[in-house]
Design a protein around this motif. Structure first.
Motif, PDB file in Angstrom:
ATOM      1  N   GLN A   1       2.017   1.825  -3.499  1.00  0.00           N
ATOM      2  CA  GLN A   1       0.901   2.284  -4.333  1.00  0.00           C
ATOM      3  C   GLN A   1       0.636   3.776  -4.133  1.00  0.00           C
ATOM      4  O   GLN A   1       0.448   4.517  -5.095  1.00  0.00           O
ATOM      5  N   THR A   2       0.651   4.232  -2.872  1.00  0.00           N
ATOM      6  CA  THR A   2       0.413   5.659  -2.620  1.00  0.00           C
ATOM      7  C   THR A   2       1.554   6.511  -3.173  1.00  0.00           C
ATOM      8  O   THR A   2       1.318   7.587  -3.719  1.00  0.00           O
ATOM      9  N   LYS A   3       2.792   6.025  -3.047  1.00  0.00           N
ATOM     10  CA  LYS A   3       3.933   6.779  -3.590  1.00  0.00           C
ATOM     11  C   LYS A   3       3.851   6.875  -5.118  1.00  0.00           C
ATOM     12  O   LYS A   3       4.140   7.921  -5.697  1.00  0.00           O
TER      13      LYS A   3
ATOM     14  N   PRO B   1       0.820  -1.222   0.000  1.00  0.00           N
ATOM     15  CA  PRO B   1       0.000   0.000   0.000  1.00  0.00           C
ATOM     16  C   PRO B   1       0.855   1.274   0.000  1.00  0.00           C
ATOM     17  O   PRO B   1       0.496   2.267  -0.622  1.00  0.00           O
ATOM     18  N   ASP B   2       2.006   1.240   0.691  1.00  0.00           N
ATOM     19  CA  ASP B   2       2.907   2.386   0.716  1.00  0.00           C
ATOM     20  C   ASP B   2       3.441   2.682  -0.691  1.00  0.00           C
ATOM     21  O   ASP B   2       3.485   3.840  -1.126  1.00  0.00           O
TER      22      ASP B   2
ATOM     23  N   GLN C   1       1.064   6.788  -6.859  1.00  0.00           N
ATOM     24  CA  GLN C   1      -0.026   7.715  -7.161  1.00  0.00           C
ATOM     25  C   GLN C   1       0.424   9.160  -6.979  1.00  0.00           C
ATOM     26  O   GLN C   1       0.071  10.039  -7.770  1.00  0.00           O
ATOM     27  N   GLU C   2       1.206   9.433  -5.927  1.00  0.00           N
ATOM     28  CA  GLU C   2       1.735  10.775  -5.711  1.00  0.00           C
ATOM     29  C   GLU C   2       2.685  11.184  -6.836  1.00  0.00           C
ATOM     30  O   GLU C   2       2.665  12.329  -7.298  1.00  0.00           O
TER      31      GLU C   2
END
Length: 166
Positions: free
Chosen positions: A54-56, A51-52, A58-59
Motif C-alpha cells: 500500500q505504501t509503495k 501495508p508495504d 501511494q509513493e
C-alpha cells in the motif's frame, strides 16, 4: 378550444418532466470514467494488499503526479519561450523592413511614411492588444448583436427627419 388543448399539453409535458427528475441517479454513484479514489481502488478490488504494498503504491501515485506536474510546467514554459521567440522574430522582421524602406525613400518621404504607418495602425485597447473587431469587442461588453446598428440607424433617421422639417 385550441388554447385549452395547448395548455393541457403544456401541463402534461411539465408533469412528465418532474417525474424524470426523480429517476436520476444519486450523485455519489460516480461512473468509473472519472479519476476518483473509488475507481482507482476498483483496480485492486479483490486483492489483499500488505501495508508495504500500500505504501509503495501511494509513493508510486505521488511520484507519477509530481512527474505529470513537472511535464505540464515544462510545456507551459516552452509555449511561453516560443511566444517570446516569435515576438522577437516579428520585431526584427519589422525593423529590417523599415531599414529597407529607409534605404529606398528620401528622408522626407520616409518621415511621411512613418507618419502614415502610425496614423493608419489599428487602435490599441487597454492591455496593448489591437482592437481588430469592434463588434466582437462590443459583444464582450454586453452589447447584443445588431443592437448598436439599430440604434445608429434610428439616430440617423431621426436626424434626417429633423433636417427635413427645417
Amino acid at each position: 378550444m385550441k388554447k385549452t388543448i395547448l395548455s393541457l399539453a403544456v401541463l402534461f409535458a411539465t408533469s412528465l418532466s418532474f417525474s424524470a427528475f426523480a429517476q436520476t441517479p444519486a450523485p455519489e454513484a460516480a461512473s468509473c470514467g472519472e479519476k476518483t479514489e473509488c475507481c482507482q481502488n476498483a483496480l485492486f478490488e479483490g486483492i489483499t494488499l500488505t501495508p508495504d504494498q500500500q505504501t509503495k503504491l501511494q509513493e508510486l501515485k505521488a511520484s507519477r503526479a509530481k512527474a505529470a506536474k513537472e511535464r505540464k510546467e515544462a510545456a507551459k514554459a516552452e509555449r511561453k519561450a516560443d511566444r517570446i521567440a516569435k515576438g522577437e522574430t516579428n520585431k526584427s522582421d519589422r525593423k529590417d523592413y523599415l531599414n529597407s524602406v529607409k534605404g529606398i525613400l528620401t528622408p522626407d518621404q520616409y518621415v511621411i511614411f512613418l507618419e502614415n504607418a502610425y496614423v493608419n495602425a489599428p487602435a490599441k485597447i487597454g492591455n496593448g492588444k489591437f482592437n481588430r473587431n469592434l463588434k466582437g469587442d462590443m459583444k464582450a461588453h454586453g452589447a447584443k448583436k445588431g443592437k448598436m446598428d439599430h440604434k445608429m440607424k434610428a439616430k440617423g433617421e431621426a436626424a434626417k427627419a429633423k433636417d427635413e422639417k427645417k
